[in-house]
Design a protein around this motif. Structure first.
Motif, PDB file in Angstrom:
ATOM      1  N   ALA A 110      42.450  42.012  51.335  1.00 27.70           N
ATOM      2  CA  ALA A 110      42.255  41.426  50.013  1.00 27.70           C
ATOM      3  C   ALA A 110      43.057  42.231  49.000  1.00 27.70           C
ATOM      4  O   ALA A 110      43.195  43.455  49.135  1.00 27.70           O
ATOM      5  CB  ALA A 110      40.780  41.460  49.649  1.00 27.70           C
ATOM      6  N   THR A 237      31.485  35.699  45.535  1.00 27.49           N
ATOM      7  CA  THR A 237      31.633  34.459  44.766  1.00 27.49           C
ATOM      8  C   THR A 237      31.784  34.750  43.283  1.00 27.49           C
ATOM      9  O   THR A 237      32.605  34.128  42.587  1.00 27.49           O
ATOM     10  CB  THR A 237      30.407  33.544  44.994  1.00 27.49           C
ATOM     11  N   LYS A 240      35.383  36.050  42.496  1.00 27.73           N
ATOM     12  CA  LYS A 240      36.353  34.951  42.497  1.00 27.73           C
ATOM     13  C   LYS A 240      36.191  34.072  41.263  1.00 27.73           C
ATOM     14  O   LYS A 240      37.191  33.659  40.635  1.00 27.73           O
ATOM     15  CB  LYS A 240      36.198  34.108  43.763  1.00 27.73           C
ATOM     16  N   LYS A 241      34.962  33.770  40.887  1.00 27.91           N
ATOM     17  CA  LYS A 241      34.688  32.902  39.744  1.00 27.91           C
ATOM     18  C   LYS A 241      35.182  33.529  38.442  1.00 27.91           C
ATOM     19  O   LYS A 241      35.871  32.881  37.640  1.00 27.91           O
ATOM     20  CB  LYS A 241      33.188  32.619  39.657  1.00 27.91           C
ATOM     21  N   THR A 244      38.976  33.731  38.305  1.00 30.72           N
ATOM     22  CA  THR A 244      39.557  32.413  38.017  1.00 30.72           C
ATOM     23  C   THR A 244      39.441  32.096  36.537  1.00 30.72           C
ATOM     24  O   THR A 244      40.399  31.624  35.909  1.00 30.72           O
ATOM     25  CB  THR A 244      38.839  31.322  38.840  1.00 30.72           C
ATOM     26  N   GLU A 250      45.808  35.716  41.665  1.00 28.97           N
ATOM     27  CA  GLU A 250      45.322  35.740  43.044  1.00 28.97           C
ATOM     28  C   GLU A 250      43.800  35.709  43.077  1.00 28.97           C
ATOM     29  O   GLU A 250      43.171  36.309  43.939  1.00 28.97           O
ATOM     30  CB  GLU A 250      45.829  36.988  43.770  1.00 28.97           C
ATOM     31  N   ALA A 251      43.212  34.953  42.170  1.00 33.46           N
ATOM     32  CA  ALA A 251      41.758  34.962  42.002  1.00 33.46           C
ATOM     33  C   ALA A 251      41.005  34.658  43.285  1.00 33.46           C
ATOM     34  O   ALA A 251      40.056  35.361  43.647  1.00 33.46           O
ATOM     35  CB  ALA A 251      41.359  33.969  40.917  1.00 33.46           C
ATOM     36  N   MET A 252      41.409  33.638  44.013  1.00 38.61           N
ATOM     37  CA  MET A 252      40.663  33.214  45.198  1.00 38.61           C
ATOM     38  C   MET A 252      40.906  34.112  46.407  1.00 38.61           C
ATOM     39  O   MET A 252      40.216  33.987  47.425  1.00 38.61           O
ATOM     40  CB  MET A 252      41.001  31.764  45.552  1.00 38.61           C
ATOM     41  N   GLN A 253      41.874  35.030  46.317  1.00 37.85           N
ATOM     42  CA  GLN A 253      42.115  35.964  47.410  1.00 37.85           C
ATOM     43  C   GLN A 253      41.318  37.262  47.232  1.00 37.85           C
ATOM     44  O   GLN A 253      41.212  38.070  48.160  1.00 37.85           O
ATOM     45  CB  GLN A 253      43.603  36.300  47.506  1.00 37.85           C
ATOM     46  N   LEU A 254      40.761  37.453  46.038  1.00 33.97           N
ATOM     47  CA  LEU A 254      39.995  38.673  45.788  1.00 33.97           C
ATOM     48  C   LEU A 254      38.688  38.643  46.576  1.00 33.97           C
ATOM     49  O   LEU A 254      38.151  37.579  46.871  1.00 33.97           O
ATOM     50  CB  LEU A 254      39.686  38.810  44.296  1.00 33.97           C
ATOM     51  N   SER A 255      38.191  39.812  46.911  1.00 33.24           N
ATOM     52  CA  SER A 255      36.932  39.912  47.655  1.00 33.24           C
ATOM     53  C   SER A 255      36.139  41.094  47.116  1.00 33.24           C
ATOM     54  O   SER A 255      36.582  41.808  46.200  1.00 33.24           O
ATOM     55  CB  SER A 255      37.202  40.098  49.149  1.00 33.24           C
ATOM     56  N   SER A 258      38.003  44.289  46.999  1.00 34.30           N
ATOM     57  CA  SER A 258      39.081  44.447  46.022  1.00 34.30           C
ATOM     58  C   SER A 258      38.730  45.492  44.964  1.00 34.30           C
ATOM     59  O   SER A 258      39.619  46.169  44.434  1.00 34.30           O
ATOM     60  CB  SER A 258      39.375  43.109  45.338  1.00 34.30           C
TER      61      SER A 258
END
Length: 317
Positions: A110, A237, A240-241, A244, A250-255, A258
């Motif tokens: 990530a 979640t 990512k939210k 975004t 790269e919002a949806m790739q973060l975990s 990160s």
């Protein structure tokens, strides 16, 4: 070669101690691995030939790292139940090495969150001005500056917080690298007007009236605060939210990882020593921290840059 076994008599209390020797997450992962082996036609206790057939059946579909973990689970099952370890045979290890060379892939990581990105996320949350946004800001800042594992982050309780003149001390009663529950302290100094984990978590506790129990709990749409802590998936979640909403590329790739990686790479860029990063993040393996430092300093003292700098110098006649 036939499997040999020995009988071990246990009582419920002894079984509890045996289980406590391995973390709950590890036990769950091992159980899932064993079930996959059985669903694939494997029989326990297994033979080396049975394991070799299992490896061949999944060589092209499962990541070699996953197969390596499955072998570890099988080894633990056999050792725990008093059987010879069928994964120890040289042919099994050689087969796994061959699978890795043929089907191995680079580990997907990530992205590491940067300080600038964290500021964007925190600023976005401040504009929302809700209970959930206040909690999320505290969650992100504590997670980043404390270099917390998500399993540590979600288990923080009010009783673990100790405010001192320099900032905030957080007790971690037990973690992945502290299975014997000796306890570890994460010290986070006071920050500035944009980022200050100690200030924001105190504000969250005051507004939410949290005096004991878990800090990071669920907040429903009616602004009601629950008593159960967020789970690991919920934290991912949220990250990512918020990313975004803040417009991160790269919002949806973060975990959840990160935040922890982001702290290490950012600290290395700022000149923090290897020892201080490893101590603050409570890392056990030096290789992990070295990877993060290397990632944060790829363009520092870069030999290619030296060539560019030399080429760009005016030629003296």
């Amino acid at each position: 070669m036939a499997n040999a076994s020995m009988t071990i008599t246990t009582t419920p209390s002894v079984d509890q101690y045996i289980q406590s020797a391995t973390s709950a997450n590890t036990r769950k992962a091992y159980q899932n691995d064993i079930q996959h082996f059985k669903y694939s036609g494997g029989v326990l206790p297994a033979t080396p030939d049975g394991i070799r057939k299992y490896l061949h059946a999944h060589a092209a579909t499962l990541n070699p790292r996953t197969l390596t973990r499955r072998l570890t689970a099988l080894k633990q099952w056999h050792v725990t139940h008093g059987y010879l370890d069928p994964t120890a045979y040289p042919l099994i290890r050689k087969t796994l090495t061959g699978i890795t060379r043929v089907h191995g892939k680079a580990k997907q990581r990530a992205p590491a969150l940067t300080k600038e990105q964290l500021i964007m996320m925190v600023t976005c949350l401040a504009e929302q001005n809700t209970l959930a946004s206040l909690r999320n800001s505290a969650l992100l800042q504590i997670g980043f500056f404390g270099a917390f594992r998500v399993s540590e982050l979600t288990q923080i309780q009010a009783e673990h917080l100790h405010f001192v003149p320099e900032g905030l001390e957080i007790l971690i009663p037990h973690s992945k690298t502290d299975q014997n529950r000796k306890g570890q302290i994460c010290a986070i100094p006071y920050g500035d007007t944009l980022l200050c984990p100690a200030t924001i978590i105190k504000k969250w506790c005051d507004v939410a009236r949290i005096e004991s129990g878990f800090i990071f709990c669920e907040v429903d749409r009616y602004q009601n605060i629950g008593r159960k802590p967020l789970n690991n998936k919920s934290v991912g979640t949220i990250i990512k939210k918020v990313a975004t909403e803040a417009g991160l590329p790269e919002a949806m790739q973060l975990s959840t990882h990160s935040l922890r990686r982001g702290f290490a790479t950012t600290a290395s860029r700022k000149g923090a020593s290897f020892v201080s990063i490893m101590r603050h993040g409570r890392w056990r393996h030096e290789r992990t921290v070295l990877d993060y430092i290397e990632e944060g300093q790829r363009f520092e003292a870069n030999c290619a840059q030296l060539i560019f700098d030399q080429e760009n110098k005016p030629i003296e006649l």
